[in-house]
Design a protein around this motif. Structure first.
Motif, PDB file in Angstrom:
ATOM      1  N   ALA A   1     -14.005  -0.027  -6.550  1.00 29.77           N
ATOM      2  CA  ALA A   1     -12.940   0.680  -7.267  1.00 29.77           C
ATOM      3  C   ALA A   1     -11.565   0.212  -6.814  1.00 29.77           C
ATOM      4  CB  ALA A   1     -13.081   2.184  -7.065  1.00 29.77           C
ATOM      5  N   SER A   2     -11.403  -0.014  -5.512  1.00 33.51           N
ATOM      6  CA  SER A   2     -10.081  -0.375  -5.000  1.00 33.51           C
ATOM      7  C   SER A   2      -9.656  -1.778  -5.418  1.00 33.51           C
ATOM      8  CB  SER A   2     -10.049  -0.256  -3.467  1.00 33.51           C
ATOM      9  OG  SER A   2     -10.887  -1.218  -2.867  1.00 33.51           O
ATOM     10  N   PHE A   3     -10.624  -2.630  -5.781  1.00 31.51           N
ATOM     11  CA  PHE A   3     -10.288  -3.994  -6.200  1.00 31.51           C
ATOM     12  C   PHE A   3     -10.338  -4.170  -7.716  1.00 31.51           C
ATOM     13  CE2 PHE A   3     -10.512  -4.955  -1.789  1.00 31.51           C
ATOM     14  CZ  PHE A   3      -9.703  -6.073  -1.632  1.00 31.51           C
TER      15      PHE A   3
ATOM     16  N   THR B   1      -7.857  -2.056   4.815  1.00 25.81           N
ATOM     17  CA  THR B   1      -6.946  -1.506   3.809  1.00 25.81           C
ATOM     18  C   THR B   1      -7.012  -2.309   2.518  1.00 25.81           C
ATOM     19  OG1 THR B   1      -5.085  -2.888   4.521  1.00 25.81           O
ATOM     20  CG2 THR B   1      -5.369  -0.748   5.620  1.00 25.81           C
ATOM     21  N   GLY B   2      -7.381  -3.584   2.622  1.00 21.89           N
ATOM     22  CA  GLY B   2      -7.519  -4.424   1.441  1.00 21.89           C
ATOM     23  C   GLY B   2      -6.251  -5.133   1.011  1.00 21.89           C
TER      24      GLY B   2
ATOM     25  N   LYS C   1      -6.245  -8.401  -1.444  1.00 19.69           N
ATOM     26  CA  LYS C   1      -5.650  -8.233  -2.774  1.00 19.69           C
ATOM     27  C   LYS C   1      -4.581  -9.290  -3.021  1.00 19.69           C
ATOM     28  CE  LYS C   1      -6.533  -3.271  -3.236  1.00 19.69           C
ATOM     29  NZ  LYS C   1      -5.959  -1.914  -3.187  1.00 19.69           N
TER      30      LYS C   1
ATOM     31  N   ASP D   1     -15.772   2.363  -1.234  1.00 16.79           N
ATOM     32  CA  ASP D   1     -15.033   2.378  -2.501  1.00 16.79           C
ATOM     33  C   ASP D   1     -14.399   1.025  -2.803  1.00 16.79           C
ATOM     34  OD1 ASP D   1     -13.082   2.329  -0.555  1.00 16.79           O
ATOM     35  OD2 ASP D   1     -11.808   3.849  -1.505  1.00 16.79           O
ATOM     36  N   ILE D   2     -14.934  -0.036  -2.214  1.00 14.44           N
ATOM     37  CA  ILE D   2     -14.323  -1.354  -2.340  1.00 14.44           C
ATOM     38  C   ILE D   2     -14.287  -1.828  -3.791  1.00 14.44           C
ATOM     39  CG2 ILE D   2     -16.505  -2.544  -1.814  1.00 14.44           C
ATOM     40  CD1 ILE D   2     -14.830  -4.728  -0.444  1.00 14.44           C
TER      41      ILE D   2
ATOM     42  N   TYR E   1      -7.939  -6.570  -9.485  1.00  8.76           N
ATOM     43  CA  TYR E   1      -7.619  -7.679  -8.585  1.00  8.76           C
ATOM     44  C   TYR E   1      -8.719  -8.746  -8.648  1.00  8.76           C
ATOM     45  CZ  TYR E   1      -3.985  -4.745  -6.526  1.00  8.76           C
ATOM     46  OH  TYR E   1      -2.869  -3.961  -6.345  1.00  8.76           O
TER      47      TYR E   1
ATOM     48  N   ASN F   1       0.868  -1.165   0.000  1.00 10.75           N
ATOM     49  CA  ASN F   1       0.000   0.000   0.000  1.00 10.75           C
ATOM     50  C   ASN F   1       0.911   1.224   0.000  1.00 10.75           C
ATOM     51  OD1 ASN F   1      -1.621   2.245   0.839  1.00 10.75           O
ATOM     52  ND2 ASN F   1      -3.143   0.804   1.652  1.00 10.75           N
TER      53      ASN F   1
END
Length: 240
Positions: A130-132, A98-99, A103, A127-128, A135, A43
């Motif tokens: 978009a953040s993945f 944080t994911g 990921k 925003d999960i 992935y 990150n």
């Protein structure tokens, strides 16, 4: 949680061992994660804001790498990893903050040949999706609170699952789910790959029928032509 999902889907269950890389002075804050087969996710924002140096990160990664290998050996206990080649992998986690860990798990599944990766979690930030992107092919998240601050807020009791419980559930899954899969396979229709013709009143339907091994659905590619007409209608139908 993953055990119950696999049970409902009548799908094989395996473990993707991933270790969070925590900031040395704030271990609960992940600056990255590592997974089997050398997968490593960082990150960059946390690394920058925490002002972590290369030596700091390397020290944490060495320590967590030892634990990752220990857990992989303990959980599998000599069993081979379930092949993901050409399969849909559903990655189940207790939630996403944080994911970084999730990921890494998605990347491990992809590296093992999964044709599609689905992340399934009960709670995460709004925003999960978009953040993945890049992935997971699909994200299923039951709750995305406007004021999200920790995974634990989605649970009444948020206790860690012991290694012994993980081993017990994996052993149950290997036995019970394998029996269910064998029963499903025995109930499958015979393999077919042939031209067919179906008569429905004045309509003659010609097409090609394919029934693969262990089908999740049967696909018929049909060309329907009205006996008295000149223009054929081409379409596809699906039966689950």
């Amino acid at each position: 949680m993953a055990f119950e999902v696999a049970k409902a889907l009548r799908a094989p269950l395996d473990v993707l061992v991933v270790r969070k890389l925590g900031v040395p002075f704030q271990p609960e804050l992940a600056f990255g994660a590592i997974g089997e087969d050398g997968v490593r996710v960082l990150n960059d924002l946390v690394v920058c804001e925490s002002r972590l140096g290369g030596n700091d990160m390397a020290s944490v990664e060495r320590r967590e790498g030892i634990e990752l290998r220990r857990r992989a050996e303990r959980f599998r206990r000599g069993h081979d990893r379930i092949s993901l080649t050409g399969r849909i992998a559903v990655i189940v986690d207790d939630g996403v903050a944080t994911g970084a860990t999730a990921k890494a798990a998605c990347q491990v599944a992809r590296a093992h040949g999964a044709s599609r990766v689905v992340l399934a979690v009960p709670i995460g930030p709004n925003d999960i999706d978009a953040s993945f992107a890049g992935y997971a092919d699909e994200v299923v998240c039951l709750e995305t609170p406007a004021l999200f601050f920790a995974v634990g807020q989605g649970y009444r009791h948020f206790a860690a699952t012991s290694d012994a419980e993980v081993v017990r559930l994996l052993d149950r899954a290997r036995k019970n789910f394998a029996d269910a899969a064998a029963a499903d396979a025995a109930a499958d229709p015979p393999l077919r790959d042939e031209e067919i013709r179906v008569l429905a009143g004045p309509v003659s339907v010609a097409g090609h029928l394919t029934i693969p091994e262990n089908p999740g659905a049967l696909w018929f590619s049909l060309t329907a032509a009205v006996a008295a007409g000149t223009a054929p209608v081409i379409g596809t139908s699906r039966r689950s």
